[in-house]
Design a protein around this motif. Structure first.
Motif, PDB file in Angstrom:
ATOM      1  N   ARG A 182       0.849  -1.195   0.000  1.00  0.00           N
ATOM      2  CA  ARG A 182       0.000   0.000   0.000  1.00  0.00           C
ATOM      3  C   ARG A 182       0.881   1.241   0.000  1.00  0.00           C
ATOM      4  O   ARG A 182       2.033   1.197   0.414  1.00  0.00           O
ATOM      5  CB  ARG A 182      -0.945   0.013   1.187  1.00  0.00           C
ATOM      6  N   LEU A 183       0.335   2.317  -0.472  1.00  0.00           N
ATOM      7  CA  LEU A 183       1.003   3.610  -0.463  1.00  0.00           C
ATOM      8  C   LEU A 183       0.172   4.522   0.435  1.00  0.00           C
ATOM      9  O   LEU A 183      -1.019   4.727   0.180  1.00  0.00           O
ATOM     10  CB  LEU A 183       1.077   4.159  -1.890  1.00  0.00           C
ATOM     11  N   SER A 184       0.768   5.068   1.486  1.00  0.00           N
ATOM     12  CA  SER A 184       0.024   5.854   2.460  1.00  0.00           C
ATOM     13  C   SER A 184      -0.045   7.336   2.117  1.00  0.00           C
ATOM     14  O   SER A 184      -1.078   7.968   2.291  1.00  0.00           O
ATOM     15  CB  SER A 184       0.674   5.719   3.841  1.00  0.00           C
ATOM     16  N   LEU A 185       1.079   7.893   1.671  1.00  0.00           N
ATOM     17  CA  LEU A 185       1.164   9.342   1.498  1.00  0.00           C
ATOM     18  C   LEU A 185       2.116   9.671   0.355  1.00  0.00           C
ATOM     19  O   LEU A 185       3.178   9.073   0.252  1.00  0.00           O
ATOM     20  CB  LEU A 185       1.691   9.964   2.801  1.00  0.00           C
ATOM     21  N   ILE A 186       1.733  10.607  -0.469  1.00  0.00           N
ATOM     22  CA  ILE A 186       2.595  11.164  -1.514  1.00  0.00           C
ATOM     23  C   ILE A 186       2.807  12.615  -1.132  1.00  0.00           C
ATOM     24  O   ILE A 186       1.833  13.358  -0.960  1.00  0.00           O
ATOM     25  CB  ILE A 186       1.934  11.085  -2.898  1.00  0.00           C
ATOM     26  N   THR A 187       4.052  13.038  -0.976  1.00  0.00           N
ATOM     27  CA  THR A 187       4.341  14.426  -0.630  1.00  0.00           C
ATOM     28  C   THR A 187       5.070  15.080  -1.780  1.00  0.00           C
ATOM     29  O   THR A 187       6.101  14.579  -2.240  1.00  0.00           O
ATOM     30  CB  THR A 187       5.194  14.515   0.648  1.00  0.00           C
ATOM     31  N   LEU A 188       4.525  16.192  -2.255  1.00  0.00           N
ATOM     32  CA  LEU A 188       5.148  16.971  -3.321  1.00  0.00           C
ATOM     33  C   LEU A 188       5.796  18.206  -2.714  1.00  0.00           C
ATOM     34  O   LEU A 188       5.151  18.949  -1.967  1.00  0.00           O
ATOM     35  CB  LEU A 188       4.101  17.402  -4.357  1.00  0.00           C
ATOM     36  N   GLY A 189       7.069  18.432  -3.031  1.00  0.00           N
ATOM     37  CA  GLY A 189       7.770  19.632  -2.589  1.00  0.00           C
ATOM     38  C   GLY A 189       7.452  20.769  -3.541  1.00  0.00           C
ATOM     39  O   GLY A 189       7.797  20.707  -4.712  1.00  0.00           O
ATOM     40  N   VAL A 190       6.785  21.796  -3.057  1.00  0.00           N
ATOM     41  CA  VAL A 190       6.303  22.884  -3.908  1.00  0.00           C
ATOM     42  C   VAL A 190       7.024  24.197  -3.611  1.00  0.00           C
ATOM     43  O   VAL A 190       7.487  24.426  -2.502  1.00  0.00           O
ATOM     44  CB  VAL A 190       4.772  23.053  -3.753  1.00  0.00           C
ATOM     45  N   ALA A 191       7.098  25.049  -4.620  1.00  0.00           N
ATOM     46  CA  ALA A 191       7.790  26.332  -4.482  1.00  0.00           C
ATOM     47  C   ALA A 191       6.951  27.362  -3.731  1.00  0.00           C
ATOM     48  O   ALA A 191       7.482  28.190  -2.994  1.00  0.00           O
ATOM     49  CB  ALA A 191       8.165  26.878  -5.857  1.00  0.00           C
ATOM     50  N   ASP A 192       5.644  27.333  -3.916  1.00  0.00           N
ATOM     51  CA  ASP A 192       4.746  28.325  -3.333  1.00  0.00           C
ATOM     52  C   ASP A 192       3.535  27.570  -2.782  1.00  0.00           C
ATOM     53  O   ASP A 192       2.639  27.192  -3.530  1.00  0.00           O
ATOM     54  CB  ASP A 192       4.334  29.318  -4.420  1.00  0.00           C
ATOM     55  N   LEU A 193       3.524  27.338  -1.471  1.00  0.00           N
ATOM     56  CA  LEU A 193       2.486  26.508  -0.865  1.00  0.00           C
ATOM     57  C   LEU A 193       1.075  27.062  -1.087  1.00  0.00           C
ATOM     58  O   LEU A 193       0.195  26.302  -1.514  1.00  0.00           O
ATOM     59  CB  LEU A 193       2.770  26.298   0.631  1.00  0.00           C
ATOM     60  N   PRO A 194       0.801  28.353  -0.860  1.00  0.00           N
ATOM     61  CA  PRO A 194      -0.572  28.836  -1.101  1.00  0.00           C
ATOM     62  C   PRO A 194      -1.022  28.654  -2.559  1.00  0.00           C
ATOM     63  O   PRO A 194      -2.165  28.285  -2.817  1.00  0.00           O
ATOM     64  CB  PRO A 194      -0.511  30.312  -0.715  1.00  0.00           C
ATOM     65  N   ARG A 195      -0.121  28.887  -3.508  1.00  0.00           N
ATOM     66  CA  ARG A 195      -0.472  28.696  -4.919  1.00  0.00           C
ATOM     67  C   ARG A 195      -0.781  27.235  -5.204  1.00  0.00           C
ATOM     68  O   ARG A 195      -1.762  26.908  -5.867  1.00  0.00           O
ATOM     69  CB  ARG A 195       0.679  29.173  -5.819  1.00  0.00           C
ATOM     70  N   ALA A 196       0.050  26.337  -4.680  1.00  0.00           N
ATOM     71  CA  ALA A 196      -0.160  24.909  -4.905  1.00  0.00           C
ATOM     72  C   ALA A 196      -1.464  24.441  -4.259  1.00  0.00           C
ATOM     73  O   ALA A 196      -2.227  23.682  -4.861  1.00  0.00           O
ATOM     74  CB  ALA A 196       1.029  24.109  -4.363  1.00  0.00           C
ATOM     75  N   VAL A 197      -1.731  24.905  -3.050  1.00  0.00           N
ATOM     76  CA  VAL A 197      -2.975  24.532  -2.369  1.00  0.00           C
ATOM     77  C   VAL A 197      -4.179  24.990  -3.186  1.00  0.00           C
ATOM     78  O   VAL A 197      -5.133  24.234  -3.397  1.00  0.00           O
ATOM     79  CB  VAL A 197      -3.027  25.111  -0.940  1.00  0.00           C
ATOM     80  N   ALA A 198      -4.136  26.210  -3.686  1.00  0.00           N
ATOM     81  CA  ALA A 198      -5.253  26.730  -4.490  1.00  0.00           C
ATOM     82  C   ALA A 198      -5.457  25.881  -5.740  1.00  0.00           C
ATOM     83  O   ALA A 198      -6.596  25.581  -6.116  1.00  0.00           O
ATOM     84  CB  ALA A 198      -5.003  28.187  -4.861  1.00  0.00           C
ATOM     85  N   PHE A 199      -4.376  25.464  -6.392  1.00  0.00           N
ATOM     86  CA  PHE A 199      -4.500  24.647  -7.600  1.00  0.00           C
ATOM     87  C   PHE A 199      -5.130  23.298  -7.284  1.00  0.00           C
ATOM     88  O   PHE A 199      -6.084  22.873  -7.931  1.00  0.00           O
ATOM     89  CB  PHE A 199      -3.124  24.459  -8.255  1.00  0.00           C
ATOM     90  N   TYR A 200      -4.624  22.615  -6.290  1.00  0.00           N
ATOM     91  CA  TYR A 200      -5.134  21.280  -5.970  1.00  0.00           C
ATOM     92  C   TYR A 200      -6.546  21.327  -5.386  1.00  0.00           C
ATOM     93  O   TYR A 200      -7.360  20.440  -5.646  1.00  0.00           O
ATOM     94  CB  TYR A 200      -4.163  20.538  -5.048  1.00  0.00           C
ATOM     95  N   ARG A 201      -6.842  22.354  -4.609  1.00  0.00           N
ATOM     96  CA  ARG A 201      -8.173  22.485  -4.002  1.00  0.00           C
ATOM     97  C   ARG A 201      -9.205  23.014  -4.991  1.00  0.00           C
ATOM     98  O   ARG A 201     -10.292  22.453  -5.136  1.00  0.00           O
ATOM     99  CB  ARG A 201      -8.089  23.410  -2.790  1.00  0.00           C
ATOM    100  N   ASP A 202      -8.862  24.092  -5.711  1.00  0.00           N
ATOM    101  CA  ASP A 202      -9.855  24.796  -6.533  1.00  0.00           C
ATOM    102  C   ASP A 202      -9.929  24.295  -7.968  1.00  0.00           C
ATOM    103  O   ASP A 202     -11.007  24.292  -8.563  1.00  0.00           O
ATOM    104  CB  ASP A 202      -9.562  26.301  -6.540  1.00  0.00           C
ATOM    105  N   VAL A 203      -8.796  23.889  -8.542  1.00  0.00           N
ATOM    106  CA  VAL A 203      -8.790  23.428  -9.934  1.00  0.00           C
ATOM    107  C   VAL A 203      -9.038  21.920 -10.000  1.00  0.00           C
ATOM    108  O   VAL A 203      -9.944  21.466 -10.699  1.00  0.00           O
ATOM    109  CB  VAL A 203      -7.472  23.806 -10.645  1.00  0.00           C
ATOM    110  N   LEU A 204      -8.236  21.143  -9.264  1.00  0.00           N
ATOM    111  CA  LEU A 204      -8.430  19.689  -9.282  1.00  0.00           C
ATOM    112  C   LEU A 204      -9.568  19.250  -8.361  1.00  0.00           C
ATOM    113  O   LEU A 204     -10.015  18.115  -8.427  1.00  0.00           O
ATOM    114  CB  LEU A 204      -7.138  18.975  -8.896  1.00  0.00           C
ATOM    115  N   LYS A 205     -10.011  20.157  -7.492  1.00  0.00           N
ATOM    116  CA  LYS A 205     -11.139  19.907  -6.586  1.00  0.00           C
ATOM    117  C   LYS A 205     -10.913  18.717  -5.645  1.00  0.00           C
ATOM    118  O   LYS A 205     -11.822  17.950  -5.350  1.00  0.00           O
ATOM    119  CB  LYS A 205     -12.432  19.750  -7.375  1.00  0.00           C
ATOM    120  N   LEU A 206      -9.672  18.588  -5.163  1.00  0.00           N
ATOM    121  CA  LEU A 206      -9.377  17.534  -4.200  1.00  0.00           C
ATOM    122  C   LEU A 206      -9.866  17.972  -2.823  1.00  0.00           C
ATOM    123  O   LEU A 206      -9.757  19.146  -2.465  1.00  0.00           O
ATOM    124  CB  LEU A 206      -7.872  17.257  -4.142  1.00  0.00           C
ATOM    125  N   PRO A 207     -10.416  17.053  -2.037  1.00  0.00           N
ATOM    126  CA  PRO A 207     -10.915  17.414  -0.709  1.00  0.00           C
ATOM    127  C   PRO A 207      -9.756  17.653   0.264  1.00  0.00           C
ATOM    128  O   PRO A 207      -9.003  16.733   0.587  1.00  0.00           O
ATOM    129  CB  PRO A 207     -11.754  16.205  -0.301  1.00  0.00           C
TER     130      PRO A 207
END
Length: 132
Positions: free
Chosen positions: A4-29
């Motif tokens: 099993r794979l528990s967690l995938i962590t992506l190292g991002v340059a700009d956390l607020p920008r990345a959060v907005a993309f994954y939350r608002d564009v990809l619509k991940l919960p």
């Protein structure tokens, strides 16, 4: 090791920008998270976004580097039309189309986009994939 794979962590340059993309564009919960990291639930696996320099320091490796990281993430859908629709939505929301969707030699239909930090996602319809 359990398979099993528990967690995938992506190292991002700009956390607020990345959060907005994954939350608002990809619509991940998004899950409740401390301000220095963001967690998204993907079934039994979680996706984590963490500042790239902090993630590298935690692993004890340099944060510098660019180009192909040697992996892609993948999202399988139920039809080629869903693939086209998701790629269009991602591009409209700030993702970069890397490879337009096309019929694949393995019998499916797939394309690629890059998130704002350049992480590659394959978006595919695979008639042989059992977990949809």
């Amino acid at each position: 090791m359990e398979p099993r794979l528990s967690l995938i962590t992506l190292g991002v340059a700009d956390l607020p920008r990345a959060v907005a993309f994954y939350r608002d564009v990809l619509k991940l919960p998004q899950l409740d998270s401390p301000p220095v990291v963001a967690f998204f639930e993907l079934g039994k696996t979680w996706l984590s976004l963490f500042p790239r320099s902090d993630l590298a320091a935690d692993a004890g490796v340099p944060a510098e580097g660019s180009g192909f990281p040697g992996f892609t993430l993948a999202h399988n859908l139920r039809s080629p039309e869903e693939v086209d629709a998701l790629l269009a939505e991602v591009v409209a929301g700030g993702g970069r189309l890397v490879k337009p969707a096309q019929h694949a030699e393995w019998g499916g239909y797939a394309g690629y986009f890059a998130d704002p930090d350049g992480f590659l996602w394959e978006v595919a319809w695979n008639p042989h994939f059992p977990h949809l």
